[in-house]
Design a protein around this motif. Sequence first.
Motif, short mmCIF file in Angstrom:
data_model
loop_
_atom_site.label_atom_id
_atom_site.label_comp_id
_atom_site.label_asym_id
_atom_site.label_seq_id
_atom_site.Cartn_x
_atom_site.Cartn_y
_atom_site.Cartn_z
N HIS A 30 0.82 -1.21 0.00
CA HIS A 30 0.00 0.00 0.00
C HIS A 30 0.85 1.26 0.00
O HIS A 30 0.50 2.26 -0.65
CB HIS A 30 -0.96 -0.02 1.19
N LEU A 31 1.97 1.24 0.70
CA LEU A 31 2.86 2.41 0.67
C LEU A 31 3.41 2.63 -0.74
O LEU A 31 3.58 3.78 -1.18
CB LEU A 31 4.00 2.23 1.67
N ASP A 32 3.68 1.54 -1.46
CA ASP A 32 4.14 1.68 -2.84
C ASP A 32 3.06 2.32 -3.70
O ASP A 32 3.35 3.19 -4.55
CB ASP A 32 4.52 0.31 -3.42
N ARG A 33 1.80 1.91 -3.49
CA ARG A 33 0.71 2.49 -4.26
C ARG A 33 0.53 3.97 -3.89
O ARG A 33 0.28 4.82 -4.77
CB ARG A 33 -0.59 1.72 -4.00
N ILE A 34 0.64 4.28 -2.62
CA ILE A 34 0.55 5.68 -2.18
C ILE A 34 1.66 6.50 -2.83
O ILE A 34 1.43 7.61 -3.33
CB ILE A 34 0.62 5.77 -0.64
N ASP A 35 2.85 5.95 -2.86
CA ASP A 35 3.98 6.64 -3.47
C ASP A 35 3.73 6.89 -4.96
O ASP A 35 4.11 7.94 -5.50
CB ASP A 35 5.26 5.82 -3.28
N ALA A 36 3.05 5.96 -5.61
CA ALA A 36 2.81 6.08 -7.04
C ALA A 36 1.69 7.07 -7.37
O ALA A 36 1.76 7.74 -8.41
CB ALA A 36 2.47 4.71 -7.62
N ARG A 37 0.67 7.20 -6.49
CA ARG A 37 -0.51 7.96 -6.88
C ARG A 37 -0.83 9.16 -6.01
O ARG A 37 -1.50 10.10 -6.46
CB ARG A 37 -1.73 7.03 -6.92
N ASN A 38 -0.39 9.16 -4.76
CA ASN A 38 -0.86 10.21 -3.86
C ASN A 38 -0.29 11.59 -4.18
O ASN A 38 -0.93 12.60 -3.90
CB ASN A 38 -0.53 9.85 -2.41
N GLY A 39 0.90 11.64 -4.76
CA GLY A 39 1.47 12.94 -5.10
C GLY A 39 0.60 13.72 -6.06
O GLY A 39 0.50 14.95 -5.98
N GLU A 40 -0.07 13.02 -6.95
CA GLU A 40 -0.97 13.66 -7.90
C GLU A 40 -2.35 13.91 -7.31
O GLU A 40 -2.96 14.96 -7.55
CB GLU A 40 -1.13 12.78 -9.15
N LEU A 41 -2.85 12.98 -6.47
CA LEU A 41 -4.24 13.01 -6.05
C LEU A 41 -4.50 13.69 -4.71
O LEU A 41 -5.60 14.16 -4.44
CB LEU A 41 -4.80 11.59 -6.00
N THR A 42 -3.52 13.69 -3.80
CA THR A 42 -3.66 14.29 -2.46
C THR A 42 -4.86 13.69 -1.71
O THR A 42 -5.75 14.40 -1.23
CB THR A 42 -3.80 15.83 -2.52
N ALA A 162 -8.75 7.58 -2.00
CA ALA A 162 -7.74 6.62 -1.57
C ALA A 162 -8.20 5.19 -1.82
O ALA A 162 -7.41 4.32 -2.24
CB ALA A 162 -7.41 6.82 -0.10
N LEU A 163 -9.47 4.91 -1.57
CA LEU A 163 -10.01 3.58 -1.84
C LEU A 163 -9.96 3.24 -3.33
O LEU A 163 -9.48 2.17 -3.72
CB LEU A 163 -11.47 3.52 -1.38
N ALA A 164 -10.47 4.15 -4.15
CA ALA A 164 -10.55 3.88 -5.58
C ALA A 164 -9.17 3.70 -6.19
O ALA A 164 -9.00 2.93 -7.15
CB ALA A 164 -11.29 5.01 -6.28
N ALA A 165 -8.17 4.38 -5.63
CA ALA A 165 -6.80 4.29 -6.14
C ALA A 165 -6.02 3.15 -5.52
O ALA A 165 -4.84 2.95 -5.86
CB ALA A 165 -6.08 5.61 -5.89
N GLY A 166 -6.62 2.38 -4.61
CA GLY A 166 -5.94 1.25 -3.99
C GLY A 166 -4.92 1.62 -2.94
O GLY A 166 -4.05 0.82 -2.62
N MET A 167 -5.04 2.82 -2.35
CA MET A 167 -4.10 3.22 -1.31
C MET A 167 -4.45 2.63 0.04
O MET A 167 -3.59 2.50 0.92
CB MET A 167 -4.07 4.75 -1.20
N VAL A 168 -5.73 2.32 0.26
CA VAL A 168 -6.21 1.67 1.48
C VAL A 168 -7.32 0.70 1.09
O VAL A 168 -7.99 0.90 0.07
CB VAL A 168 -6.75 2.69 2.52
N PRO A 169 -7.56 -0.36 1.88
CA PRO A 169 -8.62 -1.31 1.54
C PRO A 169 -10.00 -0.94 2.10
O PRO A 169 -11.01 -1.43 1.62
CB PRO A 169 -8.12 -2.62 2.16
N LEU A 170 -10.03 -0.09 3.12
CA LEU A 170 -11.26 0.36 3.76
C LEU A 170 -11.08 1.81 4.17
O LEU A 170 -9.93 2.27 4.32
CB LEU A 170 -11.58 -0.47 5.01
N ALA A 171 -12.18 2.52 4.41
CA ALA A 171 -12.07 3.89 4.89
C ALA A 171 -13.29 4.27 5.72
O ALA A 171 -14.39 3.78 5.50
CB ALA A 171 -11.92 4.87 3.72
#
Length: 462
Positions: A30-42, A162-171
């Motif tokens: 999940h940290l890898d996915r956050i690293d890949a997508r969160n910079g753009e999506l916040t 975050a859910l839709a981008a796969g950064m977390v499994p639940l919210a």
Amino acid sequence: MTITPDSTARDQAGAVRAGEISARELLELHLDRIDARNGELTAIVSLDPERAREGAAAADEALASGAEVGPLHGLPFAFKDTHEVAGWRTTYGSVLYADHVPATDELIVERVRRAGVVVLGRTNVPEFAAGSHTFNRVFGTTLNPHDPTRSAGGSSGGAACALAAGMVPLADGSDMGGSLRNPASFCGVVGLRPSLGRVPTWPQPNHWETTSVGGPLARTVDDVALLLSVMAGPDPRAPQALGDPGSAFAPPLRGSLAGLRVAVTTDLGGAFACDREVAAVVAASAGTLASAGARVDDEVPDLREGEDVFRTLRAWHFQATFAERLAAHPDAFKTSLADNIRAGADLTGADVARAYAGRTTLAHRVREFFTTHDLLVLPASQVPPFPAEVEYPGAIDGVPTETYLDWMRAAYLVTVTGCPAVSVPFGRTADGLPVGLQLVAAHGRDRFLLECAAALEVLVAG
């Protein structure tokens, strides 16, 4: 089974318990996915990977020791940035709280943590969770994972993104005027606003304030039920909590639409304007439901009092909660929120009494509607995701919007009924943007509602 950040929460939690993947390994995915997508999506804010790694290591050690673990053991989790988490920065999306660190967990956090999650950060929100577009002066704007030029919705916009981008499994999230349902619709995930009292809140300044509720978001209905089973249940600190234990809502769900009496509407009988593409998706659901054996009609409950009820009680609540802070820091509030707070100052006791009387009328009328219907189906949001640079859409199908609330009527007219409502992904616009279908059931029928949503989800999957 190969576990990825896009696997269901149930599969991820099951794999951790079975020793097929460690909590540490799951966190790194999940940290890898956050690293890949969160910079753009916040979507994720106040991220703390090292503290999360410590939590994942502790989760693995607990499992290895044979300790009894909770249903969410080892799952990475980021709490909504309006829910207080002990020892973790909680900003409410406000510059006034940019460095605020609570000393204790609030109830919803307490329950989810007890279930075994590994906290990695927070999810972004609008300022004080006001408005269904997620932007603030602390972290910036959360963008839609399907089209980063568009809004992710709000106020649980960071959570849904975050859910839709796969950064977390639940919210987790909360919902006053649509804050669980609107971002779920915009991001193509599932968001449940539970019945009043289903997910108790503590602490709060007014235990009798009943417009805002906490609730779950996930990528599947089954996963929403999993998180609801952790969040729900009575607590002595919350006097309006319903008595059913959380375990009553645990998956698996075994629902059917056959024989159900369903009303489908695109506008609640003219109560609000609806974008044409959204309306077409909702209208198409009538055929889908009928093909599954439901008896479909277009009868709708009369919710005309809902407009005054919602806006009066919202302004009253905002004025009571924020008036002193607005007076002391007038430049720290966005204009739309400041105006909403000031509107509460002009309310009289008679205004509030009228709103509560109207809400009582609505409750009885909706109760009667659900004696002849099992479900009400309508848009979760009146519009598809709009450009992220605007605070709210200026018009809906040619009808101008005058305030930041006008485009949320499909959600907030349901809010004031007290009924459970869930947004389920159902279709897309011509541009490929998600459209959520809002399903509403009678108060207290949360499990039934989730079973219906799960049955619909199967039909959509095809």
